[in-house]
Design an enzyme around this catalytic site. Structure first.
Site, PDB file in Angstrom:
ATOM      1  N   LYS A  65       0.827  -1.204   0.000  1.00  0.00           N
ATOM      2  CA  LYS A  65       0.000   0.000   0.000  1.00  0.00           C
ATOM      3  C   LYS A  65       0.867   1.262   0.000  1.00  0.00           C
ATOM      4  CE  LYS A  65      -3.322  -2.776  -0.259  1.00  0.00           C
ATOM      5  NZ  LYS A  65      -4.186  -3.392   0.723  1.00  0.00           N
TER       6      LYS A  65
HETATM    7  C1  LIG Z   1      -5.143  -4.542   0.938  1.00  0.00           C
HETATM    8  C2  LIG Z   1      -6.597  -4.329   0.995  1.00  0.00           C
HETATM    9  C3  LIG Z   1      -7.326  -4.558   2.165  1.00  0.00           C
HETATM   10  C4  LIG Z   1      -6.740  -5.254   3.364  1.00  0.00           C
HETATM   11  O1  LIG Z   1      -5.663  -4.640   3.944  1.00  0.00           O
HETATM   12  P1  LIG Z   1      -4.836  -5.430   5.053  1.00  0.00           P
HETATM   13  O2  LIG Z   1      -4.145  -4.355   5.806  1.00  0.00           O
HETATM   14  O3  LIG Z   1      -3.896  -6.344   4.327  1.00  0.00           O
HETATM   15  O4  LIG Z   1      -5.796  -6.182   5.903  1.00  0.00           O
HETATM   16  C5  LIG Z   1      -8.658  -4.214   2.198  1.00  0.00           C
HETATM   17  N1  LIG Z   1      -9.271  -3.716   1.115  1.00  0.00           N
HETATM   18  C6  LIG Z   1      -8.618  -3.494  -0.030  1.00  0.00           C
HETATM   19  C7  LIG Z   1      -9.353  -2.908  -1.183  1.00  0.00           C
HETATM   20  C8  LIG Z   1      -7.262  -3.822  -0.136  1.00  0.00           C
HETATM   21  O5  LIG Z   1      -6.619  -3.650  -1.301  1.00  0.00           O
END
Ligand SMILES: *Cc1c(COP(=O)(O)O)cnc(C)c1O
Length: 397
Positions: free
Chosen positions: A196
């Site tokens: 992210k």
């Molecule tokens: C990565 C992601 C999540 C989950 O994030 P985590 O921190 O790995 O639990 C939720 N929603 C979307 C759209 C994502 O891309």
């Protein structure tokens, strides 16, 4: 499985493999993590508190509450709504599967609403069609960091008395009509997974304008322990507490926050670099009939450019999206599959009877979408390599 994955990963690094995402971790961040380890306090403590203060200030919100992942944050936010059997929560099929999984885990029924073909964000008109007397909440996803059209969404939610939990996993640093995501509306959940826009290794954050939601998250991310409740009865001493709910254990550690503090300081610079790279992709790939480029909505917004997702045009490209990913891999370039339509996973088909044809736009996008490499430490040379490789693969001269 993990062993194989580790082997594959180390081979990729050795072979000069260009991944589609890679975190940028500064020496300051590394030093802070080491300081944290040396301090003897590694779990939730002063660094988590500092990161929460920084996040609250960055997002301009009264409550920024760190959690162990965005998945945990989404779950806790939904859990606080106290869903009853048959209560429905509307979300998009074009998301990571956890967005729908948490609805099931929190006791609700996942209802999907198809996406807008231009933005890949959930369509407000489709949400409206999906609302019933059982609907309790909407979970829109700011796809790839492009904000959903929030004004009409909140008007619709208010009209039907629905809660809105924004899956903002891609969207820290994005803004909608000059207001940053997290600074207004109901509740938002950010992800700090390494792919992210900023990372804490694993981790996430819930921002909310709602006092009751904030209290519920604080309690339920740590065993339902309420120190204030104990103090109310006049006892002192920090080793005493009361437990007001059978809570979970979704707290962030100081080791993670140590990294996050420095990631957040760099976030705007990261996004600026992502935006530059996205613009270069846009310019270089414009007019290629083998692909569709990401499009922008007409409302005022700041894109966080979490990913640069194109769609393959299989007729013109003479290959499928999966073929394209394989070809890129042969040239040592990673391409991401974000995402396949969630309603077509076995669990959702079997449990709720979803089937092919239910959400045609999401299905089409889910079959053709692919994320090109995009991360702040990516060089212009890296990007040239991606573009030249695509030229070769598509037979463009
Ligand atoms: C990565 C992601 C999540 C989950 O994030 P985590 O921190 O790995 O639990 C939720 N929603 C979307 C759209 C994502 O891309």
């Amino acid at each position: 499985m993990t062993q194989a994955l580790l082997k594959e990963t180390s081979q990729m690094i050795e072979n000069d493999f260009l991944p589609f995402a890679r975190p940028w971790i500064s020496e300051e961040a590394i030093a802070e993590v080491v300081d944290c380890l040396r301090s003897g306090w590694v779990t939730t403590g002063p660094r988590v508190q500092k990161l929460e203060e920084m996040l609250a200030s960055y997002c301009k919100t009264p409550h920024a509450l760190t959690v162990s992942s965005a998945t945990a944050g989404l779950f806790l936010a939904l859990k606080s709504l106290n869903l009853q059997p048959d209560d429905e929560v509307i979300t998009t099929p074009m998301t990571f599967v956890c967005t729908a999984n948490v609805i099931v885990q929190a006791g609700g029924k996942p209802i999907f609403a198809d996406i807008d073909e231009k933005t890949y964000n959930i369509s407000i008109a489709e949400i409206e069609k999906a609302i019933t007397s059982r609907t309790r909440a909407i979970i829109p996803v700011h796809f790839d960091g492009l904000p959903v059209d929030l004004d009409p969404l909140y008007v619709l939610a208010q009209k039907h008395n629905l809660r809105v939990i924004e899956d903002a996993a891609h969207a820290i640093g994005a803004s909608y009509k000059r207001r940053s995501i997290g600074s207004f509306g109901d509740t938002q959940v950010f992800s700090f997974h390494p792919n992210k826009n900023m990372t804490t290794g694993e981790g996430g954050c819930v921002t909310t304008q709602d006092e009751n939601m904030a209290r519920s998250i604080v309690l339920n991310r740590f065993h339902g322990i309420d120190r204030v409740a104990w103090n109310r009865y006049g006892k002192s001493g920090s080793q005493h507490y009361d437990v007001v709910e059978p809570g979970y254990k979704f707290n962030m550690m100081d080791i993670q926050a140590a990294l996050g503090i420095h990631q957040l300081k760099s976030l705007d610079a990261f996004i600026e670099r992502r935006t530059e790279l996205a613009k270069r992709y846009d310019e270089a790939l414009e007019g290629w009939d083998q692909i569709f480029l990401p499009q922008r909505p007409c409302y005022d917004h700041k894109h966080a450019w979490h990913q640069f997702a194109i769609r393959i045009n299989p007729e013109k490209a003479k290959m499928s999206r999966d073929d394209f990913i394989e070809e890129m891999k042969k040239h040592n370039i990673g391409a991401g599959l974000q995402f396949s339509a969630v309603h077509l996973y076995e669990f959702y088909k079997k449990t709720y009877g979803y089937k092919e044809g239910d959400f045609p736009v999401s299905e089409k996008v889910g079959q053709t979408i692919v994320s090109l490499p995009l991360f702040p430490s990516m060089s212009e040379n890296d990007q040239e390599r991606v573009i030249r490789t695509m030229q070769k693969i598509f037979g463009r001269s």
